[in-house]
Write a protein that holds these residues in place. Structure first.
Motif, short mmCIF file in Angstrom:
data_model
loop_
_atom_site.label_atom_id
_atom_site.label_comp_id
_atom_site.label_asym_id
_atom_site.label_seq_id
_atom_site.Cartn_x
_atom_site.Cartn_y
_atom_site.Cartn_z
N GLU A 105 0.83 -1.20 0.00
CA GLU A 105 0.00 0.00 0.00
C GLU A 105 0.87 1.26 0.00
N ARG A 165 -3.52 -1.89 -5.85
CA ARG A 165 -4.48 -1.05 -6.59
C ARG A 165 -5.22 -1.93 -7.58
N GLU A 166 -6.14 -1.33 -8.33
CA GLU A 166 -6.80 -2.06 -9.40
C GLU A 166 -5.76 -2.52 -10.42
N SER A 226 -10.71 -6.12 3.64
CA SER A 226 -11.48 -4.93 3.28
C SER A 226 -10.64 -3.96 2.47
N LEU A 227 -9.37 -3.80 2.84
CA LEU A 227 -8.48 -2.93 2.08
C LEU A 227 -8.28 -3.45 0.66
N ALA A 266 -10.43 -5.16 -1.07
CA ALA A 266 -11.65 -4.86 -1.81
C ALA A 266 -11.73 -3.38 -2.16
N GLN A 267 -11.35 -2.51 -1.23
CA GLN A 267 -11.39 -1.07 -1.49
C GLN A 267 -10.44 -0.69 -2.62
N ARG A 268 -9.29 -1.31 -2.67
CA ARG A 268 -8.29 -0.99 -3.70
C ARG A 268 -8.56 -1.73 -5.01
N LYS A 269 -9.57 -2.59 -5.03
CA LYS A 269 -9.91 -3.39 -6.20
C LYS A 269 -8.76 -4.29 -6.62
N GLY A 275 -16.84 -10.26 1.33
CA GLY A 275 -16.34 -8.90 1.48
C GLY A 275 -16.10 -8.17 0.17
N VAL A 327 -14.03 -9.07 -2.39
CA VAL A 327 -12.69 -9.18 -2.98
C VAL A 327 -12.78 -9.98 -4.28
#
Length: 631
Positions: free
Chosen positions: A430, A436-437, A453-454, A456-459, A485, A487
């Motif tokens: 990170e 990242r995506e 969760s991170l 999933a947030q970052r794709k 979640g 992912v």
């Protein structure tokens, strides 16, 4: 006299042959059949653009074309030709002789000469020739109404074939992929007899088999293949984690801990391939064959340090027809002093060079034929300095390149990163813009809920490798929690940390591990005096969910937005699976069926599940990638 209908496939192939060699004479033969007084021209076979005289090459090509036509239940029904000069529309003497040979065996034979003045206009650009009575000469024939107009004796099955053919050349450069017998003599991989004309290998129509238009299309195109009732199509598999050089020692040394296994096997194999290009070519050619054999159409590869070796890997996959995301390893730290890059600067320069050379190797191909893509690949945090990781993150953004690595893989690795970098390795990725995506992280067995969760947030996506996790990780991956979640997840074989290159085994192991986790959850609930099943949702996944992960799930993780499903506009990446022979009432390969199977039932969900559990390469009787037939 007979009437003539020219299929879309036949017209387009004639057009593509002429477009590929605009300043040369080209010729070929027409395939078809006589039906109710109409000569239905279903297909063509392109012969020559160099040896266009009545030479031994021509005779051999004609014999092969005739044999192919007969294998399809068709006949040679005519001849076509394009001249060197645009304004020359005369049937050449050699054309007359070949057409006459065909006429001697098929009395309603016809010949076409391409009209160079009309070919790019979107109008039918063929001038018909017919034999003269009691003569061996052929003359242009005039009709009222004229050929290819309403009510004429010579028609196009699809009136828009000329305009569509122009678009295939102008927009898709399909003519560059077209091959004739001359081309085949130079490159035997060119399928000159079939030359499947599918534009870009894209699905253009989906309809029930009972649809009247579909029935008519099959009638008009005798080369259409109908699947037998005991078979079905499924998307090709995606393997999100495979160490290509480790294919050399697949199934070896799995009794060792991870770090010792890397020293004893992985680094040695990678170093050996970097030192021997000939060995790399042999290994990667065989690897491509094995991947096709097991139905894998897209792979995310870890390669080696050396750019040239990874370019050999990319070329092997492009040639074989496998989608390949090729990662040149970046590592300036190593327990094996002879196998690392000298500095972060040197590693970054090498990564940049590989990205450019990999992309340039396919730049001349039409977009739909470009199957390889470079990937930035820090091996994992312990082998990369902070300077290298920072530079790779910046390079990924600059070049718009995907990223892959290993994350939270095993206790020793997680502890080492925490002790040395004073943060978890997901925080390291990170920090340096490598989460990242477009990122795929392998294993992730030690990720907790906030870390998932991170992701999933970052794709960012996970390459779930259940078999190698059993061998080298102290924990199973929390698959159900990650799916719930949000992912993105696909499956990986992790050759050679996993011993099987077959994604079908990865599916089976994924389900088995998830069920063991669910069993543990239930026992913990019992010990906590909680009613069975009442402590939360099941952690198990079903076989259908695993099949999704192996196909569409993996494709999404790789950014292949159109792959992994059958719909209009998607590329045809498909496997044909044969499970039951209704003619002999027996299962195929290892599959046995003892219940009475009604002939009208076709393939049932139970039969597909049995294949999922027990099937193998004997059930895979066909495979296509971007419309190109690989099996």
């Amino acid at each position: 006299m007979a009437s003539y209908s020219l299929s879309h496939t036949a017209y387009v192939k004639i057009f593509l042959h002429a477009a590929k060699h605009p300043h040369k004479q080209v010729n070929g033969v027409l395939l078809g059949k006589l039906s109710s007084g109409i000569v239905e021209i279903c297909d063509v076979i392109p012969l020559l653009h160099r040896w266009t005289s009545l030479s031994p090459m021509m005779e051999i090509g004609l014999d092969l074309a005739r044999g192919h036509a007969e294998s399809l239940g068709l006949s040679l029904v005519g001849y076509y030709q394009a001249s060197e000069r645009i304004g020359d529309t005369a049937l050449a003497p050699v054309g007359e002789r070949v057409a006459q040979q065909i006429h001697n065996q098929f009395k309603d034979a016809i010949a076409f000469v391409i009209d160079g003045d009309v070919i790019g206009s979107g109008d039918a650009a063929l001038i018909p020739y017919l034999p003269q009575p009691s003569s061996t000469s052929w003359r242009p024939c005039t009709f009222d109404p004229p050929a290819f107009t309403s009510g004429s004796k010579i028609t196009l099955v699809n009136p828009d074939s000329p305009s569509r053919a122009v678009a295939l050349v102008r927009d898709n450069r399909l003519h560059q992929q077209f091959g004739d017998f001359d081309d085949h003599l130079e490159d035997v991989t060119i399928d000159w007899l079939r030359n499947i004309v599918d534009g870009r290998g894209i699905i253009t129509r989906l309809s029930p088999v009972t649809d009247p238009d579909a029935i008519e299309y099959v009638k008009q195109n005798s080369t259409v293949r109908t699947l037998p009732p005991g078979s079905f199509l499924v998307p090709t598999f995606c393997d999100l984690h495979l160490h290509a050089p480790q294919f050399m020692y697949q199934g070896t040394g799995l009794d060792l801990p991870l770090m010792q296994w890397l020293d004893n096997y992985a680094y040695k194999a990678e170093e050996a391939l970097d030192a021997r290009p000939d060995l790399a070519r042999n290994v990667y050619k065989r690897l491509a064959q094995r991947l096709i054999e097991v139905g894998t159409g897209a792979v995310l590869f870890f390669g080696t340090i050396k750019s040239e070796t990874n370019l050999i890997l990319a070329d092997a996959m492009q040639t074989a027809g496998v989608r390949a995301f090729v990662g040149k390893l970046s590592m300036d730290i190593s327990s094996r002093e002879t196998y690392r890059e000298s500095s972060a600067t040197d590693s970054l320069s090498s990564a940049r060079d590989f990205i450019d050379r990999c992309r340039n190797s396919i730049v001349t191909l039409p977009p739909h034929r470009r199957l390889i893509e470079p990937v930035i690949t820090p091996r994992f945090v312990p082998t990369c300095s902070n300077d290298l990781l920072q530079g790779l993150g910046e390079l990924s953004g600059e070049k718009a390149v995907r990223v892959q690595s290993h994350l939270a893989e095993a206790y020793d690795e997680v502890k080492w990163v925490k002790d040395e970098r004073h943060m978890d390795d997901i925080e390291v990725f990170e920090k340096y813009a490598l989460l990242r995506e477009g990122t795929v992280q392998a294993h992730c067995t030690f990720l907790d809920t906030p870390a998932l969760s991170l992701m999933a947030q970052r794709k960012a996506a996970v390459a779930h490798c259940p078999l190698s996790n059993i061998y080298f990780s102290e924990k199973p991956f929390p698959l159900r929690e990650a799916l719930d979640g949000g992912v993105m997840i696909g499956l990986g074989t992790d050759i050679a940390g996993g011993y099987s290159i077959d994604i079908m085994n990865s599916m089976r192991h994924a389900v088995a591990v998830s069920r063991m986790r669910e069993g543990t959850r239930l026992l913990e609930a019992v010990s906590a005096d909680v009613e069975k099943g009442g402590a939360g949702s099941s952690l198990a996944i079903t076989w259908k969910e695993s099949l999704y992960l192996a196909t569409r799930g993996g494709a999404r993780a790789l950014g292949l937005k159109e792959v992994g499903e059958f719909r209009i506009g998607a590329p045809l990446d498909a496997q044909e699976i044969f499970v039951y022979d209704f003619e002999t009432s027996t299962g195929v390969g290892s599959l046995d069926f003892f219940d009475d199977q009604p002939l009208s039932a076709g393939v049932t969900m139970d039969m597909i599940e049995k294949w999922w559990c027990m099937g193998d390469i004997r059930n895979r009787v066909g495979m296509w990638l971007q419309g190109r037939k690989l099996i």
